[in-house]
Scaffold this motif. Structure first.
Motif, PDB file in Angstrom:
ATOM      1  N   ILE A  21      10.788   3.670  -3.694  1.00 46.96           N
ATOM      2  CA  ILE A  21      11.633   2.762  -3.068  1.00 46.96           C
ATOM      3  C   ILE A  21      10.883   1.347  -3.171  1.00 46.96           C
ATOM      4  N   LYS A  22      10.655   0.305  -3.867  1.00 46.21           N
ATOM      5  CA  LYS A  22       9.375  -0.641  -4.754  1.00 46.21           C
ATOM      6  C   LYS A  22       9.897  -1.935  -3.384  1.00 46.21           C
ATOM      7  N   VAL A  23       8.866  -1.551  -2.755  1.00 47.55           N
ATOM      8  CA  VAL A  23       8.739  -2.886  -1.532  1.00 47.55           C
ATOM      9  C   VAL A  23       7.552  -4.252  -1.915  1.00 47.55           C
ATOM     10  N   PHE A  31      -0.755  -4.897   4.322  1.00 46.58           N
ATOM     11  CA  PHE A  31       0.640  -4.471   3.778  1.00 46.58           C
ATOM     12  C   PHE A  31       1.298  -2.815   3.915  1.00 46.58           C
ATOM     13  N   SER A  32       0.089  -2.318   3.360  1.00 47.98           N
ATOM     14  CA  SER A  32       0.684  -1.276   2.926  1.00 47.98           C
ATOM     15  C   SER A  32       0.763   0.145   4.169  1.00 47.98           C
ATOM     16  N   THR A  33      -0.642  -0.597   5.203  1.00 44.73           N
ATOM     17  CA  THR A  33       0.293  -0.241   6.079  1.00 44.73           C
ATOM     18  C   THR A  33       0.746  -0.253   7.175  1.00 44.73           C
ATOM     19  N   THR A  34       1.434  -1.411   7.499  1.00 48.16           N
ATOM     20  CA  THR A  34       2.270  -1.930   8.056  1.00 48.16           C
ATOM     21  C   THR A  34       4.092  -0.925   7.066  1.00 48.16           C
ATOM     22  N   MET A  35       4.317  -1.288   6.265  1.00 42.28           N
ATOM     23  CA  MET A  35       5.182  -0.703   5.309  1.00 42.28           C
ATOM     24  C   MET A  35       5.211   1.341   5.377  1.00 42.28           C
ATOM     25  N   ILE A  36       4.153   1.970   5.567  1.00 43.26           N
ATOM     26  CA  ILE A  36       3.137   3.071   5.744  1.00 43.26           C
ATOM     27  C   ILE A  36       4.679   3.742   7.057  1.00 43.26           C
ATOM     28  N   ALA A  37       4.254   2.430   7.889  1.00 40.37           N
ATOM     29  CA  ALA A  37       4.256   2.978   9.525  1.00 40.37           C
ATOM     30  C   ALA A  37       6.126   2.498   9.624  1.00 40.37           C
ATOM     31  N   LEU A  38       6.754   1.386   8.759  1.00 42.22           N
ATOM     32  CA  LEU A  38       7.371   1.470   9.325  1.00 42.22           C
ATOM     33  C   LEU A  38       8.615   2.342   8.191  1.00 42.22           C
ATOM     34  N   ILE A  39       8.682   2.577   7.505  1.00 44.28           N
ATOM     35  CA  ILE A  39       8.957   3.950   7.393  1.00 44.28           C
ATOM     36  C   ILE A  39       8.700   5.470   7.519  1.00 44.28           C
ATOM     37  N   GLN A  40       7.996   5.356   7.990  1.00 39.16           N
ATOM     38  CA  GLN A  40       7.314   6.900   9.072  1.00 39.16           C
ATOM     39  C   GLN A  40       8.641   7.170  10.608  1.00 39.16           C
ATOM     40  N   THR A  41       9.327   5.485  10.735  1.00 41.53           N
ATOM     41  CA  THR A  41       9.574   5.466  12.189  1.00 41.53           C
ATOM     42  C   THR A  41      11.285   5.895  11.797  1.00 41.53           C
ATOM     43  N   ILE A  42      11.462   6.557  10.347  1.00 38.27           N
ATOM     44  CA  ILE A  42      12.841   6.913   9.905  1.00 38.27           C
ATOM     45  C   ILE A  42      12.401   8.276   9.224  1.00 38.27           C
ATOM     46  N   VAL A  43      11.108   8.495   8.681  1.00 38.41           N
ATOM     47  CA  VAL A  43      10.640   9.840   7.888  1.00 38.41           C
ATOM     48  C   VAL A  43       9.229   9.803   8.317  1.00 38.41           C
ATOM     49  N   ALA A  57      -0.458 -10.177 -10.954  1.00 38.15           N
ATOM     50  CA  ALA A  57      -1.297 -10.452 -12.122  1.00 38.15           C
ATOM     51  C   ALA A  57      -2.296 -11.613 -12.228  1.00 38.15           C
ATOM     52  N   ASN A  58      -2.003 -12.453 -10.789  1.00 45.75           N
ATOM     53  CA  ASN A  58      -2.863 -13.417  -9.948  1.00 45.75           C
ATOM     54  C   ASN A  58      -3.646 -12.498  -8.656  1.00 45.75           C
ATOM     55  N   GLY A  59      -2.309 -11.549  -8.303  1.00 48.68           N
ATOM     56  CA  GLY A  59      -3.771 -10.878  -7.693  1.00 48.68           C
ATOM     57  C   GLY A  59      -2.897 -11.536  -6.233  1.00 48.68           C
ATOM     58  N   LYS A  60      -2.115 -12.535  -5.975  1.00 51.19           N
ATOM     59  CA  LYS A  60      -1.489 -13.309  -5.310  1.00 51.19           C
ATOM     60  C   LYS A  60      -0.227 -12.194  -4.536  1.00 51.19           C
ATOM     61  N   TYR A  61       0.639 -11.381  -5.469  1.00 54.84           N
ATOM     62  CA  TYR A  61       1.708  -9.915  -4.899  1.00 54.84           C
ATOM     63  C   TYR A  61       0.671  -8.365  -4.848  1.00 54.84           C
ATOM     64  N   ILE A  62       1.622  -8.113  -3.942  1.00 54.09           N
ATOM     65  CA  ILE A  62       1.500  -6.393  -4.149  1.00 54.09           C
ATOM     66  C   ILE A  62       2.554  -5.599  -4.452  1.00 54.09           C
ATOM     67  N   SER A  63       2.890  -5.126  -4.885  1.00 53.84           N
ATOM     68  CA  SER A  63       4.194  -3.947  -5.267  1.00 53.84           C
ATOM     69  C   SER A  63       3.418  -2.768  -4.380  1.00 53.84           C
ATOM     70  N   LEU A  64       4.419  -1.890  -4.171  1.00 52.33           N
ATOM     71  CA  LEU A  64       4.276  -0.472  -3.804  1.00 52.33           C
ATOM     72  C   LEU A  64       5.765   0.091  -4.592  1.00 52.33           C
ATOM     73  N   THR A  65       5.801   1.296  -4.374  1.00 52.89           N
ATOM     74  CA  THR A  65       6.767   2.230  -4.802  1.00 52.89           C
ATOM     75  C   THR A  65       6.760   3.343  -4.075  1.00 52.89           C
ATOM     76  N   CYS A  66       7.400   3.242  -3.413  1.00 50.41           N
ATOM     77  CA  CYS A  66       7.120   4.712  -1.942  1.00 50.41           C
ATOM     78  C   CYS A  66       7.990   5.541  -2.588  1.00 50.41           C
ATOM     79  N   SER A  67       7.754   6.946  -2.892  1.00 52.16           N
ATOM     80  CA  SER A  67       8.282   7.717  -3.013  1.00 52.16           C
ATOM     81  C   SER A  67       9.250   8.815  -1.667  1.00 52.16           C
TER      82      SER A  67
END
Length: 93
Positions: A21-23, A31-43, A57-67
Motif C-alpha cells: 500500500i503506497k501512502v 507521518f510514518s509513525t502515524t501511518m504505522i499506528a493506523l495500520i496496527q489498529t487493523i494489523v 525531489a524537493n523534499g516537500k512530500y514523502i511516500s511510504l510503501t507499506c507491505s
C-alpha cells in the motif's frame, strides 16, 4: 437459464497475502509513525520493518510503501478507508 454464480469472475487477489500500500503526504516527523499506528489498529503485527520510505525531489512530500499481511478483502478495504480518511494523507494507492 444460466447460473450467474458459475460465471462469476475469480478474485483478483488471493488471500492471505502481503499487499503493498503506497501512502503519500507532506513531509512531517509524525507521518510514518502515524501511518504505522493506523495500520496496527487493523494489523497489530505491522511495524516499521515493513515500510519503504521515499522523499520527493524537493523534499516537500514523502511516500511510504507499506507491505501489509492481509487475510481478506474486507481487511484490506478497512486499511484503505482508515488511511485515506486521515488528514495527513494526500494520496493512497
Amino acid at each position: 437459464m444460466t447460473d450467474i454464480d458459475s460465471q462469476a469472475t475469480p478474485p483478483l487477489i488471493e488471500f492471505p497475502c502481503c499487499f503493498p500500500i503506497k501512502v503519500m503526504g507532506e513531509t512531517q516527523e509524525i507521518f510514518s509513525t502515524t501511518m504505522i499506528a493506523l495500520i496496527q489498529t487493523i494489523v497489530p503485527s505491522f511495524n516499521a520493518e515493513h515500510i519503504e520510505m521515499r522523499a520527493s525531489a524537493n523534499g516537500k512530500y514523502i511516500s511510504l510503501t507499506c507491505s501489509v499481511d492481509v487475510v481478506s478483502q474486507a481487511q484490506l478495504d478497512d486499511i484503505y478507508r482508515l488511511l485515506t480518511s486521515h488528514p495527513l494523507v494526500k494520496y493512497t494507492l
